[in-house]
Design an enzyme around this catalytic site. Structure first.
Site, PDB file in Angstrom:
ATOM      1  N   TYR A  56      72.514  16.636  48.057  1.00 38.52           N
ATOM      2  CA  TYR A  56      71.515  16.069  48.957  1.00 38.52           C
ATOM      3  C   TYR A  56      71.766  14.578  49.176  1.00 38.52           C
ATOM      4  O   TYR A  56      72.097  13.843  48.256  1.00 38.52           O
ATOM      5  CB  TYR A  56      70.102  16.264  48.394  1.00 38.52           C
ATOM      6  CG  TYR A  56      69.587  17.698  48.458  1.00 38.52           C
ATOM      7  CD1 TYR A  56      70.297  18.703  49.100  1.00 38.52           C
ATOM      8  CD2 TYR A  56      68.379  18.032  47.866  1.00 38.52           C
ATOM      9  CE1 TYR A  56      69.822  20.006  49.151  1.00 38.52           C
ATOM     10  CE2 TYR A  56      67.890  19.333  47.919  1.00 38.52           C
ATOM     11  CZ  TYR A  56      68.618  20.314  48.555  1.00 38.52           C
ATOM     12  OH  TYR A  56      68.138  21.605  48.604  1.00 38.52           O
ATOM     13  N   HIS A 130      74.112  26.728  43.923  1.00 35.16           N
ATOM     14  CA  HIS A 130      73.585  26.468  45.261  1.00 35.16           C
ATOM     15  C   HIS A 130      73.971  27.527  46.289  1.00 35.16           C
ATOM     16  O   HIS A 130      73.166  27.901  47.148  1.00 35.16           O
ATOM     17  CB  HIS A 130      74.080  25.090  45.730  1.00 35.16           C
ATOM     18  CG  HIS A 130      73.199  24.443  46.748  1.00 35.16           C
ATOM     19  ND1 HIS A 130      73.168  23.086  46.956  1.00 35.16           N
ATOM     20  CD2 HIS A 130      72.314  24.962  47.626  1.00 35.16           C
ATOM     21  CE1 HIS A 130      72.304  22.794  47.909  1.00 35.16           C
ATOM     22  NE2 HIS A 130      71.775  23.923  48.343  1.00 35.16           N
ATOM     23  N   SER A 160      70.699  30.247  44.268  1.00 33.60           N
ATOM     24  CA  SER A 160      70.156  29.972  45.584  1.00 33.60           C
ATOM     25  C   SER A 160      71.044  30.631  46.628  1.00 33.60           C
ATOM     26  O   SER A 160      72.275  30.595  46.513  1.00 33.60           O
ATOM     27  CB  SER A 160      70.094  28.454  45.825  1.00 33.60           C
ATOM     28  OG  SER A 160      69.562  28.156  47.096  1.00 33.60           O
ATOM     29  N   GLN A 182      66.524  31.018  45.213  1.00 34.10           N
ATOM     30  CA  GLN A 182      65.918  30.220  46.282  1.00 34.10           C
ATOM     31  C   GLN A 182      66.591  30.604  47.591  1.00 34.10           C
ATOM     32  O   GLN A 182      67.781  30.371  47.779  1.00 34.10           O
ATOM     33  CB  GLN A 182      66.075  28.723  46.007  1.00 34.10           C
ATOM     34  CG  GLN A 182      65.336  27.860  47.011  1.00 34.10           C
ATOM     35  CD  GLN A 182      65.399  26.381  46.716  1.00 34.10           C
ATOM     36  OE1 GLN A 182      65.742  25.578  47.588  1.00 34.10           O
ATOM     37  NE2 GLN A 182      65.074  25.991  45.496  1.00 34.10           N
ATOM     38  N   LEU A 214      59.155  26.194  56.994  1.00 39.04           N
ATOM     39  CA  LEU A 214      58.675  25.959  58.356  1.00 39.04           C
ATOM     40  C   LEU A 214      59.814  26.099  59.365  1.00 39.04           C
ATOM     41  O   LEU A 214      59.739  25.579  60.485  1.00 39.04           O
ATOM     42  CB  LEU A 214      58.036  24.562  58.475  1.00 39.04           C
ATOM     43  CG  LEU A 214      56.807  24.320  57.601  1.00 39.04           C
ATOM     44  CD1 LEU A 214      56.317  22.890  57.770  1.00 39.04           C
ATOM     45  CD2 LEU A 214      55.707  25.309  57.924  1.00 39.04           C
ATOM     46  N   GLY A 216      62.784  24.778  59.329  1.00 36.00           N
ATOM     47  CA  GLY A 216      63.378  23.487  59.655  1.00 36.00           C
ATOM     48  C   GLY A 216      62.510  22.662  60.584  1.00 36.00           C
ATOM     49  O   GLY A 216      62.998  21.742  61.257  1.00 36.00           O
ATOM     50  N   ARG A 270      51.815  13.483  55.547  1.00 36.86           N
ATOM     51  CA  ARG A 270      52.106  14.921  55.492  1.00 36.86           C
ATOM     52  C   ARG A 270      52.236  15.394  54.056  1.00 36.86           C
ATOM     53  O   ARG A 270      51.825  16.503  53.728  1.00 36.86           O
ATOM     54  CB  ARG A 270      53.382  15.221  56.279  1.00 36.86           C
ATOM     55  CG  ARG A 270      53.222  15.047  57.779  1.00 36.86           C
ATOM     56  CD  ARG A 270      54.514  15.308  58.516  1.00 36.86           C
ATOM     57  NE  ARG A 270      54.362  15.103  59.951  1.00 36.86           N
ATOM     58  CZ  ARG A 270      55.365  15.082  60.822  1.00 36.86           C
ATOM     59  NH1 ARG A 270      56.608  15.259  60.375  1.00 36.86           N
ATOM     60  NH2 ARG A 270      55.140  14.896  62.096  1.00 36.86           N
TER      61      ARG A 270
END
Length: 300
Positions: A56, A130, A160, A182, A214, A216, A270
């Protein structure tokens, strides 16, 4: 505020909603104080679980988080991180001539050591592989994950984006129970609800984690289409005095498998509303109404 918690292992539980840090490095303000404000906003709602990955932010997001973690915050959160994607940027710049996956023991161990150092923590609560690695030696990968748990560097391990056959292959070579998978799930990605991905986890009593709950952000902007779905989401949001995004997440929370949505946003306002989804009431027919609109046709 209290929030439902989900048991991951005998000595580990997560908040039902997880804060995702995929875009942490994209924020204009990555200062420790600003990141701390995001974490505190989560904690005020009972959201204690933070989702990271080594890749990330171009392999920078873990360090950004680590710079913000005080001793007090470390004691109040659970950290999820991931490894095995290698791309020619950050610490891999000049070393990877092509994007690839690496589930070798050496890479996994080096990734975990780097994650621990960058985040300034002594233990990772949950480590995920991942992406499925088509070159994975499941005996080597499984043994490496088992050893990380027994060493105390990692509390629990999972995967994931794995299909059930990838999951069972890796699990067959392990002593430690893989704790979760995930996967992408949302009203714009409903395939897991019928293709066996979700049923596989539900059968085993393993809590699924949902990335991009959502779509993306496309569900909210209309970029993914679904005009009628967005209209109905807006109507339900108005009826329950909340936001469309909260209704879309509540749709995931309604599923009996205990889905943990991973919510990613850099906007403090948010973040402060992430727990709204947990307060929304959704009956069976409303769930199917949204599902039908996502399908684009009636169920058979």
């Amino acid at each position: 505020m209290t929030m439902d918690r989900v048991t991951i292992t005998d000595d580990l539980s997560f908040s039902r909603i997880v804060y995702g840090m995929w875009r942490l490095g994209d924020d204009k303000d990555t200062s420790p104080a600003h990141v701390q404000a995001k974490i505190e906003a989560c904690l005020e709602q009972g959201i204690t679980t933070m989702d990271q990955a080594d890749i990330y932010g171009g392999y920078m997001a873990e360090e950004i988080l680590g710079n913000a973690l005080t001793t007090d915050l470390k004691d109040r959160i659970e950290i999820v991180t991931k490894c095995d994607i290698v791309e020619g940027m950050g610490r891999h710049e000049g070393k990877a001539r092509i994007k690839h996956y690496d589930t070798s023991r050496r890479h996994i161990e080096e990734s975990v050591d780097a994650s621990l150092r960058l985040m300034g923590v002594e233990k990772i609560d949950l480590l995920l592989i991942h992406r499925p690695d088509p070159l994975m030696d499941h005996h080597e990968t499984g043994a490496a994950l088992d050893d990380l748990v027994s060493s105390g560097k990692v509390r629990a391990v999972g995967v994931s984006n794995f299909k059930p056959h990838d999951f069972t292959l890796l699990q067959s070579a392990m002593k430690t129970q893989l704790a979760t998978n995930q996967i992408e799930m949302s009203l714009s990605c409903i395939a897991p609800f019928t293709n066996g991905d979700l049923a596989f986890l539900q059968e085993r009593g393993l809590p699924p984690m949902a990335w991009s709950p959502l779509g993306g952000g496309n569900l909210m902007t209309g970029k993914a289409g679904h005009g009628h779905l967005r209209t109905r989401l807006a109507e339900i949001a108005h009826e329950q005095d909340t936001e469309m995004s909260a209704v879309a997440v509540a749709w995931l929370l309604r599923h009996p498998s205990g889905i943990l949505p991973v919510m990613g946003t850099n906007t403090l306002d948010r973040i402060r509303q992430l727990s709204d989804a947990a307060r929304i009431e959704m009956d069976r027919q409303t769930w199917f109404e949204l599902y039908t609109l996502a399908l684009g046709h009636d169920v058979p």
